[in-house]
Design an enzyme around this catalytic site. Sequence first.
Site, mmCIF file in Angstrom:
data_model
loop_
_atom_site.group_PDB
_atom_site.id
_atom_site.type_symbol
_atom_site.label_atom_id
_atom_site.label_comp_id
_atom_site.label_asym_id
_atom_site.label_seq_id
_atom_site.Cartn_x
_atom_site.Cartn_y
_atom_site.Cartn_z
ATOM 1 N N THR A 89 0.826 -1.207 0.000
ATOM 2 C CA THR A 89 0.000 0.000 0.000
ATOM 3 C C THR A 89 0.861 1.259 0.000
ATOM 4 O O THR A 89 0.544 2.236 -0.681
ATOM 5 C CB THR A 89 -0.955 0.003 1.214
ATOM 6 O OG1 THR A 89 -1.786 -1.156 1.141
ATOM 7 C CG2 THR A 89 -1.831 1.249 1.239
ATOM 8 N N CYS A 90 1.953 1.218 0.722
ATOM 9 C CA CYS A 90 2.844 2.380 0.802
ATOM 10 C C CYS A 90 3.407 2.736 -0.571
ATOM 11 O O CYS A 90 3.473 3.903 -0.946
ATOM 12 C CB CYS A 90 3.987 2.098 1.781
ATOM 13 S SG CYS A 90 3.434 1.581 3.414
#
Length: 160
Positions: A48-49
């Site tokens: 997600t980062c």
Amino acid sequence: MTIKVGDRLPHATLTKVTPDGPDQVSTDDFFAGRRVALFSVPGAFTPTCSARHLPGFVEQAQAFRDKGVDEIACTAVNDAFVLSAWAKAGDAGDKVTMLADGNADFAKAIGLTMDGSAYGMGTRSQRYAMLVNDGVVEALHVEAPGEFKVSSAENLLASL
């Protein structure tokens, strides 16, 4: 105690990634006299980062500047070399300043740690975004575990 809107950031030393290598910087100096959009990720190169959080701030960098933000910074409990490689991989360039919190000292000082031991990550920072004005928290958006909603670049921009 968890930091909240209106609180002054505590003193901590982070490692700023520069073209010449790592450089130690105090939170007192880095945030003094300007508005900084600061976001934190549990780890560089995590799904997600890398796919959503960092790209959003890279893409919205000019919109933040148009709203009076002097700098965008990202912190993570990773070393400066990992953050430097992640900045390159994410085309962050001069749009996002990477601030390594290798021992989670800053995350602990603001009360925003998480236990990533189940994933082999140990103590990490929670995912959040905040606006800091001259060292004082002006806006703070902390994610619920496993979510990516309130700490996005778009959500922080909407709160400015």
